[in-house]
Design a protein around this motif. Structure first.
Motif, PDB file in Angstrom:
ATOM      1  N   PHE A 157      67.926  45.172 -37.066  1.00  0.00           N
ATOM      2  CA  PHE A 157      66.894  43.400 -36.019  1.00  0.00           C
ATOM      3  C   PHE A 157      65.873  44.218 -35.275  1.00  0.00           C
ATOM      4  CE2 PHE A 157      69.754  41.589 -39.576  1.00  0.00           C
ATOM      5  CZ  PHE A 157      69.537  42.641 -40.664  1.00  0.00           C
ATOM      6  N   LEU A 158      66.883  44.470 -34.005  1.00  0.00           N
ATOM      7  CA  LEU A 158      66.420  44.023 -32.968  1.00  0.00           C
ATOM      8  C   LEU A 158      64.797  44.945 -31.923  1.00  0.00           C
ATOM      9  CD1 LEU A 158      69.653  43.297 -32.295  1.00  0.00           C
ATOM     10  CD2 LEU A 158      68.492  41.908 -30.833  1.00  0.00           C
ATOM     11  N   LEU A 159      64.462  45.177 -31.433  1.00  0.00           N
ATOM     12  CA  LEU A 159      63.464  45.686 -30.488  1.00  0.00           C
ATOM     13  C   LEU A 159      64.551  46.912 -29.489  1.00  0.00           C
ATOM     14  CD1 LEU A 159      60.595  44.473 -30.601  1.00  0.00           C
ATOM     15  CD2 LEU A 159      61.171  45.963 -31.768  1.00  0.00           C
ATOM     16  N   LYS A 160      64.221  47.680 -28.517  1.00  0.00           N
ATOM     17  CA  LYS A 160      64.703  48.071 -27.904  1.00  0.00           C
ATOM     18  C   LYS A 160      65.106  47.348 -26.366  1.00  0.00           C
ATOM     19  CE  LYS A 160      64.454  53.362 -28.606  1.00  0.00           C
ATOM     20  NZ  LYS A 160      63.563  54.487 -27.812  1.00  0.00           N
ATOM     21  N   SER A 161      64.058  46.280 -26.182  1.00  0.00           N
ATOM     22  CA  SER A 161      63.624  45.584 -25.415  1.00  0.00           C
ATOM     23  C   SER A 161      64.378  44.741 -25.561  1.00  0.00           C
ATOM     24  CB  SER A 161      62.255  44.914 -25.285  1.00  0.00           C
ATOM     25  OG  SER A 161      61.829  44.476 -26.189  1.00  0.00           O
ATOM     26  N   GLU A 162      64.711  43.769 -27.339  1.00  0.00           N
ATOM     27  CA  GLU A 162      65.998  42.646 -27.059  1.00  0.00           C
ATOM     28  C   GLU A 162      66.855  43.045 -27.245  1.00  0.00           C
ATOM     29  OE1 GLU A 162      63.183  40.150 -30.575  1.00  0.00           O
ATOM     30  OE2 GLU A 162      64.030  42.295 -31.474  1.00  0.00           O
ATOM     31  N   MET A 163      67.522  44.643 -27.343  1.00  0.00           N
ATOM     32  CA  MET A 163      68.335  44.856 -27.151  1.00  0.00           C
ATOM     33  C   MET A 163      69.242  44.812 -25.802  1.00  0.00           C
ATOM     34  SD  MET A 163      68.835  48.231 -29.871  1.00  0.00           S
ATOM     35  CE  MET A 163      70.552  49.279 -29.469  1.00  0.00           C
ATOM     36  N   GLN A 164      68.678  44.814 -24.860  1.00  0.00           N
ATOM     37  CA  GLN A 164      68.708  45.081 -23.593  1.00  0.00           C
ATOM     38  C   GLN A 164      69.437  44.098 -23.603  1.00  0.00           C
ATOM     39  OE1 GLN A 164      69.609  47.600 -21.406  1.00  0.00           O
ATOM     40  NE2 GLN A 164      69.081  48.841 -23.032  1.00  0.00           N
ATOM     41  N   ARG A 165      68.146  42.400 -23.771  1.00  0.00           N
ATOM     42  CA  ARG A 165      68.479  41.409 -23.496  1.00  0.00           C
ATOM     43  C   ARG A 165      69.553  41.116 -24.005  1.00  0.00           C
ATOM     44  NH1 ARG A 165      62.609  39.195 -25.708  1.00  0.00           N
ATOM     45  NH2 ARG A 165      63.182  37.553 -25.609  1.00  0.00           N
ATOM     46  N   LEU A 166      70.162  41.164 -25.097  1.00  0.00           N
ATOM     47  CA  LEU A 166      70.703  40.699 -25.679  1.00  0.00           C
ATOM     48  C   LEU A 166      72.111  41.773 -25.365  1.00  0.00           C
ATOM     49  CD1 LEU A 166      72.965  39.593 -28.239  1.00  0.00           C
ATOM     50  CD2 LEU A 166      72.753  41.245 -28.996  1.00  0.00           C
ATOM     51  N   ARG A 167      72.380  42.750 -24.278  1.00  0.00           N
ATOM     52  CA  ARG A 167      73.345  42.672 -23.775  1.00  0.00           C
ATOM     53  C   ARG A 167      73.485  42.289 -22.088  1.00  0.00           C
ATOM     54  NH1 ARG A 167      71.071  48.603 -25.321  1.00  0.00           N
ATOM     55  NH2 ARG A 167      72.405  49.060 -27.143  1.00  0.00           N
ATOM     56  N   GLN A 168      72.403  41.611 -21.775  1.00  0.00           N
ATOM     57  CA  GLN A 168      72.349  41.243 -20.307  1.00  0.00           C
ATOM     58  C   GLN A 168      73.478  39.533 -20.574  1.00  0.00           C
ATOM     59  OE1 GLN A 168      71.663  41.988 -17.707  1.00  0.00           O
ATOM     60  NE2 GLN A 168      72.314  40.101 -16.735  1.00  0.00           N
ATOM     61  N   LEU A 169      72.784  38.352 -21.933  1.00  0.00           N
ATOM     62  CA  LEU A 169      73.312  37.905 -22.662  1.00  0.00           C
ATOM     63  C   LEU A 169      75.047  37.745 -22.562  1.00  0.00           C
ATOM     64  CD1 LEU A 169      70.403  36.301 -25.225  1.00  0.00           C
ATOM     65  CD2 LEU A 169      71.015  35.124 -23.336  1.00  0.00           C
ATOM     66  N   ILE A 170      75.294  38.956 -23.152  1.00  0.00           N
ATOM     67  CA  ILE A 170      76.557  39.221 -23.395  1.00  0.00           C
ATOM     68  C   ILE A 170      76.953  39.255 -22.261  1.00  0.00           C
ATOM     69  CG2 ILE A 170      78.859  40.968 -24.276  1.00  0.00           C
ATOM     70  CD1 ILE A 170      76.483  41.859 -26.707  1.00  0.00           C
ATOM     71  N   LYS A 171      76.538  39.921 -21.137  1.00  0.00           N
ATOM     72  CA  LYS A 171      77.774  39.994 -19.708  1.00  0.00           C
ATOM     73  C   LYS A 171      77.393  38.624 -19.156  1.00  0.00           C
ATOM     74  CE  LYS A 171      76.769  43.000 -15.836  1.00  0.00           C
ATOM     75  NZ  LYS A 171      75.067  43.792 -15.018  1.00  0.00           N
ATOM     76  N   GLU A 172      76.683  38.161 -19.427  1.00  0.00           N
ATOM     77  CA  GLU A 172      76.591  36.925 -18.229  1.00  0.00           C
ATOM     78  C   GLU A 172      77.458  35.637 -19.786  1.00  0.00           C
ATOM     79  OE1 GLU A 172      72.600  35.900 -18.229  1.00  0.00           O
ATOM     80  OE2 GLU A 172      72.270  37.030 -17.040  1.00  0.00           O
ATOM     81  N   ASN A 173      77.664  35.493 -20.891  1.00  0.00           N
ATOM     82  CA  ASN A 173      78.147  34.711 -21.063  1.00  0.00           C
ATOM     83  C   ASN A 173      79.583  34.963 -22.447  1.00  0.00           C
ATOM     84  OD1 ASN A 173      76.077  32.067 -20.896  1.00  0.00           O
ATOM     85  ND2 ASN A 173      74.707  33.895 -21.895  1.00  0.00           N
ATOM     86  N   GLY A 174      79.571  36.167 -22.156  1.00  0.00           N
ATOM     87  CA  GLY A 174      80.426  36.946 -23.121  1.00  0.00           C
ATOM     88  C   GLY A 174      81.863  36.516 -22.677  1.00  0.00           C
ATOM     89  N   ASN A 175      82.016  36.562 -21.456  1.00  0.00           N
ATOM     90  CA  ASN A 175      83.411  36.555 -20.729  1.00  0.00           C
ATOM     91  C   ASN A 175      83.574  34.792 -20.511  1.00  0.00           C
ATOM     92  OD1 ASN A 175      83.784  39.248 -20.348  1.00  0.00           O
ATOM     93  ND2 ASN A 175      82.765  38.920 -18.708  1.00  0.00           N
ATOM     94  N   SER A 176      83.214  33.994 -21.028  1.00  0.00           N
ATOM     95  CA  SER A 176      83.519  32.897 -20.747  1.00  0.00           C
ATOM     96  C   SER A 176      85.004  32.066 -22.091  1.00  0.00           C
ATOM     97  CB  SER A 176      82.070  31.866 -21.393  1.00  0.00           C
ATOM     98  OG  SER A 176      82.044  31.838 -22.444  1.00  0.00           O
ATOM     99  N   LYS A 177      85.297  31.053 -21.477  1.00  0.00           N
ATOM    100  CA  LYS A 177      86.979  31.213 -22.295  1.00  0.00           C
ATOM    101  C   LYS A 177      86.261  29.171 -22.268  1.00  0.00           C
ATOM    102  CE  LYS A 177      89.844  34.457 -20.359  1.00  0.00           C
ATOM    103  NZ  LYS A 177      90.807  34.780 -19.990  1.00  0.00           N
ATOM    104  N   GLY A 178      86.631  29.215 -23.325  1.00  0.00           N
ATOM    105  CA  GLY A 178      86.609  27.519 -23.818  1.00  0.00           C
ATOM    106  C   GLY A 178      87.783  27.202 -23.172  1.00  0.00           C
ATOM    107  N   ALA A 179      87.731  25.489 -23.387  1.00  0.00           N
ATOM    108  CA  ALA A 179      89.392  24.949 -23.028  1.00  0.00           C
ATOM    109  C   ALA A 179      90.342  24.959 -24.229  1.00  0.00           C
ATOM    110  CB  ALA A 179      88.457  23.033 -22.509  1.00  0.00           C
ATOM    111  N   THR A 180      91.096  24.693 -23.607  1.00  0.00           N
ATOM    112  CA  THR A 180      92.155  24.385 -25.057  1.00  0.00           C
ATOM    113  C   THR A 180      92.790  23.280 -25.290  1.00  0.00           C
ATOM    114  OG1 THR A 180      93.927  26.235 -23.816  1.00  0.00           O
ATOM    115  CG2 THR A 180      94.419  24.946 -25.508  1.00  0.00           C
ATOM    116  N   TYR A 181      92.271  23.720 -26.737  1.00  0.00           N
ATOM    117  CA  TYR A 181      92.392  21.933 -27.636  1.00  0.00           C
ATOM    118  C   TYR A 181      94.039  21.850 -28.126  1.00  0.00           C
ATOM    119  CZ  TYR A 181      87.455  22.043 -26.681  1.00  0.00           C
ATOM    120  OH  TYR A 181      86.437  21.971 -26.753  1.00  0.00           O
ATOM    121  N   GLU A 182      94.332  20.290 -28.069  1.00  0.00           N
ATOM    122  CA  GLU A 182      95.664  20.017 -29.386  1.00  0.00           C
ATOM    123  C   GLU A 182      95.087  18.904 -30.252  1.00  0.00           C
ATOM    124  OE1 GLU A 182      98.418  18.226 -26.828  1.00  0.00           O
ATOM    125  OE2 GLU A 182      98.466  19.545 -26.270  1.00  0.00           O
ATOM    126  N   TYR A 183      95.159  20.075 -31.581  1.00  0.00           N
ATOM    127  CA  TYR A 183      94.788  18.931 -32.532  1.00  0.00           C
ATOM    128  C   TYR A 183      95.978  18.472 -33.791  1.00  0.00           C
ATOM    129  CZ  TYR A 183      90.825  21.948 -31.428  1.00  0.00           C
ATOM    130  OH  TYR A 183      90.068  22.965 -31.143  1.00  0.00           O
TER     131      TYR A 183
END
Length: 351
Positions: free
Chosen positions: A144-170
């Protein structure tokens, strides 16, 4: 942030779904092998007291090898059946990926998965897999992605992929809303862990019967090949193995279902359901799915819920506890008049 936003679309192929399921099986098949080896190595000495250690090891490894190669095949077959039964899965998917998360749109259904809700990310030979729970992933084929889009996706993953959400109680709220459709019924519900586990057991009802029988028959076949005869003791022990397998399978289902439920934060929020002559609209905090009655393959009423299956293994769950007698009758009338599926099963009637 327009330059950091990726917009792609395409059809998820059967091959892509097969690759995803085979990859997913790699995370669990080692446990199936270990359990099968432990089970057989524990039970064989009971059935055959004078068995040699070499025979026991060979028989256990033989069973483990069968399970090792069988699990990916089972997952692949399951994925193909799921794909072919889900009409929405075969439609064009539109993805928008940015710093906020991954936005998906299929027909009139929309979903936003934020980066903090993504547990893990994997890149395979042909796919990007974004796991929102232990067993559910967003699948984006690399084609689905062009080579340039794959590189941008990997960059987005690198920038955002390690974020952790808060712990919720439901907690489990009991909130009611009036229907927005004059001829429909509407609810705001909460799917508890117990309800979700019951749903998974309903899905596995055939496997809980057939798999133990298959294990028992395999044991008899192995004994026949080795001893050239089937004694009463061997036959009786095959029954014991089948029963033990049934209990083991139920335990595994409970564990996997509970793990899946606890890992998917999206399931811990209220769900708004509206059932009307037009179909079913399911609204969560981050998504809305619109199902016409043509999308519903089968409907089952159990002791605890109404299940509206839109694929072989995926269903909209409406707990019985949220329906009073009048609403239940109105719901059944809507189903009887508008459901296109020939498989509608009530507790007191099958049609």
């Amino acid at each position: 942030m327009e330059n950091n936003e990726i917009k792609v679309s395409g059809l998820i192929s059967e091959e892509a779904m097969k690759e995803y399921m085979v990859f997913h099986s790699n995370k669990t098949r080692i446990w199936y092998v270990i359990l099968s080896v432990i089970l057989y190595s524990s039970l064989i000495p009971i059935a055959i007291p004078d068995v040699s250690i070499i025979f026991m090891v060979v028989a256990s490894l033989f069973m483990g090898t069968i399970v090792w190669f069988m699990v990916p095949k089972m997952y692949s077959r399951k994925g193909i059946k799921e794909y072919r039964s889900d009409q929405l899965m075969q439609q064009e998917v539109f993805y928008t990926i940015n710093a906020e998360g991954i936005y998906q749109k299929v027909r009139r259904s929309e979903m936003l998965t934020r980066w903090e809700d993504i547990r893990s990310i994997h890149e395979t030979k042909n796919l990007f897999l974004f796991y929102a729970s232990k067993n559910k992933a967003i699948v984006i084929p690399q084609k689905f992605l062009l080579k340039s889009e794959m590189q941008r996706l990997r960059q987005l993953i690198k920038e955002n992929g390690n974020s952790k959400g808060a712990t919720y109680e439901y907690t489990e709220p009991v909130v009611r809303k009036q229907s927005e459709h004059p001829d429909g019924v509407s609810f705001t519900i909460f799917i508890s862990e117990k309800m979700y586990i019951a749903h998974i057991h309903f899905l596995a009802r055939k496997s809980k019967v057939l798999f133990p029988m298959w294990v028992g028959m395999l044991y008899i076949l192995l004994a026949l090949l080795l001893f050239k005869e089937i004694t009463i003791l061997i036959a009786a022990f095959a029954v014991v193995i089948s029963i033990a397998t049934r209990f083991l399978l139920s335990t595994v289902i409970n564990w996997k279902a509970a793990s899946e439920y606890r890992s998917d934060r999206r399931m811990h929020n209220d769900i708004h359901l509206e059932v009307s002559p037009a179909g079913i609209i399911q609204t969560l905090s981050n998504s809305q799915a619109d199902f016409t009655w043509d999308n519903i393959l089968s409907i089952h009423e159990t002791k605890t819920a109404f299940l509206f299956f839109f694929s072989k293994n995926r269903a909209i769950i409406l707990p019985q506890t949220y329906l009073n007698h009048e609403e239940k009758e109105k719901l059944k009338n809507i189903i009887n008049e508008h459901a296109r599926s020939k498989k509608v099963v009530y507790m007191d009637k099958a049609s």
